[in-house]
Design a protein around this motif. Structure first.
Motif, PDB file in Angstrom:
ATOM      1  N   PHE A 102      13.433   3.655  -3.491  1.00 11.28           N
ATOM      2  CA  PHE A 102      12.587   4.742  -2.974  1.00 11.28           C
ATOM      3  C   PHE A 102      12.678   4.757  -1.450  1.00 11.28           C
ATOM      4  N   VAL A 103      12.844   5.971  -0.884  1.00 16.53           N
ATOM      5  CA  VAL A 103      12.954   6.126   0.570  1.00 16.53           C
ATOM      6  C   VAL A 103      11.917   7.132   1.052  1.00 16.53           C
ATOM      7  N   LEU A 104      11.197   6.785   2.118  1.00 16.97           N
ATOM      8  CA  LEU A 104      10.219   7.707   2.705  1.00 16.97           C
ATOM      9  C   LEU A 104      10.561   7.892   4.178  1.00 16.97           C
ATOM     10  N   SER A 105      10.885   9.134   4.536  1.00 10.89           N
ATOM     11  CA  SER A 105      11.387   9.425   5.887  1.00 10.89           C
ATOM     12  C   SER A 105      10.345  10.070   6.788  1.00 10.89           C
ATOM     13  N   SER A 106       9.077   9.941   6.466  1.00  9.40           N
ATOM     14  CA  SER A 106       8.010  10.677   7.150  1.00  9.40           C
ATOM     15  C   SER A 106       7.904  10.340   8.636  1.00  9.40           C
ATOM     16  N   ASN A 107       7.408  11.352   9.368  1.00 10.37           N
ATOM     17  CA  ASN A 107       7.071  11.157  10.787  1.00 10.37           C
ATOM     18  C   ASN A 107       5.600  10.825  10.964  1.00 10.37           C
ATOM     19  N   GLN A 108       4.782  11.160   9.973  1.00  9.00           N
ATOM     20  CA  GLN A 108       3.362  10.843  10.023  1.00  9.00           C
ATOM     21  C   GLN A 108       2.816  10.731   8.603  1.00  9.00           C
ATOM     22  N   GLU A 109       1.945   9.779   8.395  1.00  4.14           N
ATOM     23  CA  GLU A 109       1.291   9.550   7.114  1.00  4.14           C
ATOM     24  C   GLU A 109      -0.047   8.867   7.384  1.00  4.14           C
ATOM     25  N   GLY A 110      -0.959   9.017   6.441  1.00  2.00           N
ATOM     26  CA  GLY A 110      -2.182   8.248   6.505  1.00  2.00           C
ATOM     27  C   GLY A 110      -1.965   6.935   5.791  1.00  2.00           C
ATOM     28  N   GLN A 111      -1.849   7.019   4.484  1.00  5.26           N
ATOM     29  CA  GLN A 111      -1.432   5.895   3.649  1.00  5.26           C
ATOM     30  C   GLN A 111      -0.742   6.517   2.441  1.00  5.26           C
ATOM     31  N   PRO A 112       0.571   6.542   2.406  1.00  3.65           N
ATOM     32  CA  PRO A 112       1.293   7.316   1.387  1.00  3.65           C
ATOM     33  C   PRO A 112       1.057   6.793  -0.029  1.00  3.65           C
ATOM     34  N   MET A 113       0.512   7.656  -0.877  1.00  2.00           N
ATOM     35  CA  MET A 113       0.274   7.284  -2.265  1.00  2.00           C
ATOM     36  C   MET A 113       1.583   6.991  -2.990  1.00  2.00           C
ATOM     37  N   VAL A 114       2.633   7.725  -2.634  1.00  4.37           N
ATOM     38  CA  VAL A 114       3.915   7.538  -3.326  1.00  4.37           C
ATOM     39  C   VAL A 114       4.479   6.141  -3.104  1.00  4.37           C
ATOM     40  N   LEU A 115       4.207   5.535  -1.955  1.00  5.58           N
ATOM     41  CA  LEU A 115       4.660   4.162  -1.719  1.00  5.58           C
ATOM     42  C   LEU A 115       3.963   3.194  -2.662  1.00  5.58           C
ATOM     43  N   LEU A 116       2.665   3.377  -2.822  1.00  2.93           N
ATOM     44  CA  LEU A 116       1.914   2.521  -3.737  1.00  2.93           C
ATOM     45  C   LEU A 116       2.435   2.686  -5.165  1.00  2.93           C
ATOM     46  N   GLU A 117       2.728   3.931  -5.544  1.00  5.82           N
ATOM     47  CA  GLU A 117       3.235   4.198  -6.890  1.00  5.82           C
ATOM     48  C   GLU A 117       4.596   3.536  -7.099  1.00  5.82           C
ATOM     49  N   ALA A 118       5.459   3.600  -6.082  1.00  5.52           N
ATOM     50  CA  ALA A 118       6.771   2.956  -6.177  1.00  5.52           C
ATOM     51  C   ALA A 118       6.640   1.444  -6.293  1.00  5.52           C
ATOM     52  N   LEU A 119       5.691   0.869  -5.560  1.00  4.66           N
ATOM     53  CA  LEU A 119       5.488  -0.576  -5.625  1.00  4.66           C
ATOM     54  C   LEU A 119       4.931  -1.020  -6.970  1.00  4.66           C
ATOM     55  N   VAL A 120       4.073  -0.197  -7.576  1.00  7.81           N
ATOM     56  CA  VAL A 120       3.582  -0.512  -8.919  1.00  7.81           C
ATOM     57  C   VAL A 120       4.754  -0.613  -9.896  1.00  7.81           C
ATOM     58  N   LEU A 121       5.761   0.248  -9.718  1.00 10.39           N
ATOM     59  CA  LEU A 121       6.940   0.245 -10.588  1.00 10.39           C
ATOM     60  C   LEU A 121       8.018  -0.731 -10.109  1.00 10.39           C
ATOM     61  N   LYS A 122       7.654  -1.558  -9.109  1.00  3.33           N
ATOM     62  CA  LYS A 122       8.540  -2.611  -8.600  1.00  3.33           C
ATOM     63  C   LYS A 122       9.850  -2.057  -8.043  1.00  3.33           C
ATOM     64  N   LYS A 123       9.768  -0.906  -7.415  1.00  2.29           N
ATOM     65  CA  LYS A 123      10.943  -0.300  -6.797  1.00  2.29           C
ATOM     66  C   LYS A 123      11.108  -0.827  -5.367  1.00  2.29           C
TER      67      LYS A 123
END
Length: 822
Positions: free
Chosen positions: A732-753
Motif C-alpha cells: 500500500f502506498v500513500l502519496s498525500s501532501n496533507q492528512e490528519g490520520q489516514p484511515m486507509v493506513l490503519l486498514e492496510a495495517l490491519v491486513l498486514k500490508k
C-alpha cells in the motif's frame, strides 16, 4: 403608516415562506403568551374531528374554561359545523395564514393530532399535546418498507417538541417513538390514558346522528372506511373502485342495510362529481360519533377498527391488495391475527355480511384478546384524564417517561460522503459503549444515494435526527448572520453583533425538548453546524480537526479555494469549544503551531484523539473475492467490483501496488503516478491500483494515458468493499501532501500490508516506530520507496496490534470528549 409600507415591501421582495418565518419569529420573541388561548389542529386543518375535537367539545362545555379562547386551524371553512360558527369564544383561522402563525406563536396550549409545520418550535411557556390519530396497524416512520430515508423527519421533530404524547395503549407509544428513532431521547411525557375521540363514540346521540344522515330507524348501518392508497394524480381510478364496491355491497345486502363510505377528501370530491355524495359521510362529521350507530365495520389497514372494538360489533377486513400493500408498506400485526376475516374480493365481503352472526362467533376469542391488549382504557373517561394531566398537572399512574439516564451525546458527523471522515465517524460509533452512552447523530435532511449507503453502516443504537425546514429569524438577525459569515468572530466586540439567539433557537427547533450532555462537531468543516454546536446548551463541546487545517484552507481545486471562506469562520469559533481535537499527535502539534495567529490563547484548548478502527469489519470482508482471484488472470481477464471501471485482478506474476483515497489534490495521485512511471520503466511486472473517485479523475486518467500506463495503472472507482482488493495487493502506498490520520493506513495495517507513506505529520503518526516506510514527499522519494519493496527490503518492522490500538482510541475519546466531572 411607515410600518405598513415596510410590510408591503417585504412581502414583495421575499418569498412567502420566508415572510411567514419572519412574522412567526417576531411573535415568538416579542409577544406574550396568551394564558387562556387554546390552539387546535386536526389532520393538517382538513377537519374538526378526532382526538382534538373530543378535547375541544369537553373544554367548551366545562365551566372551568368558560373564559378561554378556542382557535381552530381549518383549510376549508365548509367543514365547520354550523353550531360552532358564531360562538363568541371560538375563532377559525385559515391553515398557515398569518393569523394561524400568530396564534401558533402565542397560544398557551397547542393540541394537534398530526404535526405542525417545519417552522414551528414550542416556546418554553407553551404546552404542546400531540394526540396522534390511531393505534398503528400500518408501519410507521423507519419501519415503512420502501420509504425515503428521512421521510419521517417532521413527525420526528414534532414528537421531540411535544410535552405530552397522548396514547391509547403501550403498543402505540412504543411503536410511534421507536419507529421515529427517539424512544430513549424523547424528553416529554407519555400519557397512556386512551383516546379522547373514543369517548365520543360512547356519548354520541344516536337518534340525532341517524336523523342527520337520513337513516330509517329499522335499517342497520354498514360503514366502509378504507385507507387512502392513491396519489393526488391517480385518485380517480381508486375512487371509481370504491364507488363500484359500495354499490355492489348495497345491492347485495338488500334494504335492511344502508352502506355508507368514510372516504378521504379526494375520494369524496370524486363521489360528488359522480352525483353519489349521499353515500359519503360528510367531512365535518366526526368518525367516532358515527361509529356509535355502525352495526358492521368494513376496513382494511386503517386504525379505525381499534376504536370500533369497544362496541363488540363485527369487523370485516377488505384487503384486496394485500400482497402489494405488504410489499410497499407493511403492518405491525399479521392480517391473519386480526379480529375478523380477511376478504380478498367484494364477493367475499358480501358472503360474510350474509353470515355475520357466524363471523362474530368465530372471531369472539380474538376480538376479546384485542380488547384486552389495545382498548383497556376505553371507558368513556379518557378526555377527563387528559384535562386533569395537561391542564391541571395532576399526577397520574398513567404518565410514562421513556428517556434514559445515560450520558447523552449529540454529534454531527459530516456529509457522509466517501471519505476518511465518514470512515472515522462510522468506526467511532461502532466502538462506543451503548450501555453508558446514548448517541444521536444530527444531519441535514438532504439525502443522496452515496450518503444513504454510508449512513446504513452506522451502529443501530445511534439515533438519527434529520433537519427539516430552516432558520426562524428576524430580518436584523439575518443581516447580523451575514456579517458573521464574512468576518468570523475574532474580536470580543464582534460577539455582541452575531445573532447568538438565532443559533440557539435553530438548534432547539431541531432537537425540541431533548437534552444532551455532550455536543460534538466531528466534521469541523461546516460553519452551520460548527456555529450551532459552539453556542448550543451542552455541558461539554468538542470540535474535530481532520487535517492540517491551514493547508486545508489554502487547498485549491479547479482554481477555487473550497474551504477558505468556511474555515475563516470556523477558526474563529474554536474559542467557544471546550476541546479542539486533532486526530493524531503530530497533526495536533502542527495545528497548534499554525493556528496561533488565528486563535491566540485559545490554543490551550487544543489536544488530540486518535481515530478508532473497526478491525472486525475489515477482516470479515478481506476474503470476499478470494475465489475470483484464485483464477489465473491475464490482461484480458476483467471483473467489475461495484464500479463502472473494469480492471484485471492482481496476480502473483506481478508486483501489485495499491492506493485508496478520494481523487483530490491533497492526496497527490499525480506524484504517485509519475513515480510509478519511473518504476515501471525499470520493472515490467509492476501494477498500480487506484481506488476512489473525485474531482481530479479525468485529469489523472489523462496523465496515465499520456505516460502510456493504460495496461499498468487501473482506476477502480469507488468500491463499497475495498478490503478484498487491498488484501490481494502486495504493498500500500500513500502519496498525500496533507492528512490528519489516514484511515486507509490503519486498514492496510490491519491486513498486514507493507505500507509506504510520504513524510507528512498525519501519515508519520501512524507508521513511525517501525509500522511502515516513511519516504521523502516527492516523486523521487516514492520511487525509491517502491524500489526498496521490490528489492525485498522489509518495509514493516513491527506488527500492528489493532485490538490495543482500538482500546486506546476509545479510551482517549471517553477521557477527553465525554468526561463531565471537571
Amino acid at each position: 403608516m411607515v410600518k405598513t409600507k415596510i410590510k408591503k415591501v417585504l412581502k414583495k421582495v421575499i418569498d412567502r415562506n420566508l415572510y411567514k418565518r419572519i412574522i412567526y419569529t417576531k411573535y415568538l420573541e416579542k409577544k406574550p403568551i396568551s394564558e387562556r388561548k387554546i390552539f387546535y389542529e386536526a389532520y393538517h386543518g382538513e377537519s374538526m374531528t378526532g382526538n382534538t375535537f373530543a378535547v375541544f367539545i369537553h373544554l367548551l362545555h366545562d365551566p372551568r374554561f368558560k373564559d378561554y379562547q378556542h382557535i381552530w386551524a381549518i383549510k376549508d371553512f365548509s367543514v365547520i359545523q354550523e353550531e360552532f360558527r358564531h360562538v363568541p369564544n371560538i375563532t377559525f383561522v385559515h391553515y398557515q395564514s398569518v393569523s394561524y402563525i400568530i396564534h401558533l406563536a402565542t397560544a398557551k396550549y397547542l393540541i394537534n393530532d398530526t404535526t405542525f409545520p417545519s417552522y414551528f418550535q414550542k416556546r418554553k411557556e407553551q404546552i404542546y399535546a400531540n394526540m396522534w390519530h390511531g393505534t398503528p396497524l400500518k408501519t410507521m416512520g423507519l419501519d415503512i418498507k420502501n420509504k425515503g430515508f428521512a421521510d419521517h423527519k417532521n413527525i420526528q421533530r414534532n414528537f421531540l417538541l411535544t410535552d405530552y404524547m397522548i396514547s391509547p395503549n403501550q403498543f402505540t407509544y412504543e411503536k410511534l417513538l421507536k419507529s421515529h428513532d427517539i424512544f430513549t431521547i424523547y424528553n416529554g411525557e407519555v400519557v397512556n390514558i386512551g383516546y379522547p375521540r373514543v369517548d365520543l363514540m360512547f356519548k354520541a346521540d344516536w337518534d340525532q346522528l341517524r336523523k342527520k344522515l337520513s337513516i330509517a330507524a329499522h335499517k342497520k348501518v354498514i360503514l366502509y372506511a378504507p385507507t387512502w392508497r392513491g396519489t393526488i394524480g391517480g385518485k380517480k381510478n381508486e375512487s371509481a373502485k370504491l364507488l363500484q364496491d359500495v354499490q355492489f355491497i348495497q345491492q347485495s345486502v338488500g334494504d335492511d342495510y344502508i352502506v355508507l363510505l368514510k372516504s378521504h377528501y379526494y375520494a369524496h370530491r370524486f363521489f360528488t362529481e359522480q352525483g353519489a355524495d349521499h353515500i359519503c359521510i360528510p367531512n365535518e362529521m366526526d368518525t367516532n360519533e358515527l361509529l356509535s350507530i355502525v352495526d358492521v365495520l368494513i376496513t382494511d389497514y386503517s386504525s379505525i377498527f381499534f376504536d370500533f372494538l369497544p362496541t363488540n360489533r363485527p369487523i370485516l377486513f377488505y384487503a384486496y391488495d394485500e400482497e402489494e400493500y405488504m410489499e410497499k408498506r407493511g403492518t405491525y400485526i399479521p392480517l391473519s391475527d386480526l379480529p375478523g376475516p380477511i376478504c380478498k374480493t367484494v364477493s367475499d365481503i358480501v358472503d360474510r355480511l350474509l353470515h355475520i352472526d357466524e363471523v362474530k362467533k368465530n372471531y369472539e376469542r380474538t376480538y376479546q384478546d384485542f380488547l384486552r391488549r389495545f382498548c383497556y382504557h376505553d371507558d368513556g373517561k379518557a378526555t377527563k384524564r387528559f384535562v386533569d394531566v395537561v391542564f391541571f398537572r395532576k399526577t397520574s399512574e398513567y404518565v410514562v417517561k421513556t428517556v434514559t439516564n445515560k450520558t447523552k451525546i449529540l454529534l454531527y458527523g459530516g456529509g457522509f460522503l466517501n471519505n476518511g471522515i465518514t470512515a472515522s465517524v462510522t468506526n467511532l460509533l461502532k466502538s462506543i459503549d451503548y450501555s453508558a452512552y446514548d448517541v444521536t447523530l444530527i444531519d441535514y435532511g438532504n439525502i443522496k444515494e452515496e450518503k444513504i449507503n454510508n449512513m446504513k453502516a452506522i451502529h443501530r443504537e445511534v439515533h438519527i435526527i434529520h433537519r427539516v425546514g430552516t432558520w426562524n429569524a428576524t430580518v436584523l438577525e439575518k443581516f447580523r448572520h451575514k456579517f458573521f459569515l464574512q468576518k468570523g468572530i475574532y474580536k470580543d466586540w464582534m460577539r455582541r453583533i452575531i445573532p447568538t439567539k438565532m443559533y440557539k433557537r435553530e438548534l432547539e427547533r431541531m432537537i425540541g425538548l431533548s437534552k444532551f450532555d455532550i455536543g460534538i462537531d466531528f466534521s469541523g468543516y461546516s460553519p452551520f453546524w460548527a456555529t450551532l454546536f459552539a453556542f448550543g446548551d451542552f455541558k461539554r463541546k468538542s470540535i474535530f480537526l481532520h487535517s492540517d487545517m491551514i493547508k486545508e484552507r489554502e487547498k485549491k481545486i479547479n482554481n477555487k479555494y473550497p474551504h477558505r471562506k468556511n474555515l475563516k469562520v470556523i477558526f474563529s469559533l474554536y474559542r467557544f469549544y471546550d476541546n479542539v481535537l486533532s486526530v493524531s499527535k503530530l497533526t495536533h502539534e502542527q495545528n497548534k503551531q499554525n493556528l496561533k495567529h488565528y486563535i491566540g490563547e485559545y490554543t490551550k484548548k487544543m489536544d488530540y484523539v486518535i481515530n478508532s478502527i473497526d478491525y472486525n469489519n475489515i477482516l470479515s470482508k478481506k476474503e470476499e473475492y478470494q475465489y475470483e482471484f484464485a483464477m489465473e488472470p491475464d490482461l484480458s481477464f476483467t471483473k467489475k467490483l461495484a464500479s463502472s471501471s473494469s480492471y484485471p485482478m492482481p496476480s502473483n506474476t506481478h508486483i501489485n501496488f495499491i492506493t485508496i483515497g478520494r481523487l483530490g489534490p491533497e492526496k497527490d495521485h499525480a506524484k504517485l503516478i509519475q513515480a510509478f512511471s519511473t518504476l515501471s520503466s525499470q520493472n515490467k511486472n509492476v501494477r498500480l491500483y487506484i481506488v476512489g473517485d473525485g474531482v481530479l479523475k479525468e485529469q489523472l486518467a489523462k496523465q496515465v494515458k499520456d505516460l502510456a500506463l493504460d495496461k499498468k495503472v487501473f482506476f477502480t472507482g469507488q468500491l463499497s468493499n475495498p478490503y478484498g482488493l487491498l488484501n490481494q495487493c502486495d504493498c500500500f502506498v500513500l502519496s498525500s501532501n496533507q492528512e490528519g490520520q489516514p484511515m486507509v493506513l490503519l486498514e492496510a495495517l490491519v491486513l498486514k500490508k507493507p505500507v509506504i507513506v510520504t513524510d507528512i505529520p498525519g501519515s508519520r503518526s501512524v507508521v513511525e516506530g517501525g509500522y511502515g516506510l516513511i519516504v521523502e514527499n516527492s516523486v523521487e522519494g516514492l520511487t525509491d520507496g517502491m524500489k526498496q519493496f521490490i528489492d525485498g527490503n522489509k518495509i514493516n518492522q513491527r506488527e500492528f496490534d489493532y485490538e490495543s490500538y482500538r482500546n486506546d482510541a476509545i479510551n482517549m475519546f471517553y477521557e477527553k470528549v465525554c468526561r463531565l466531572d471537571e
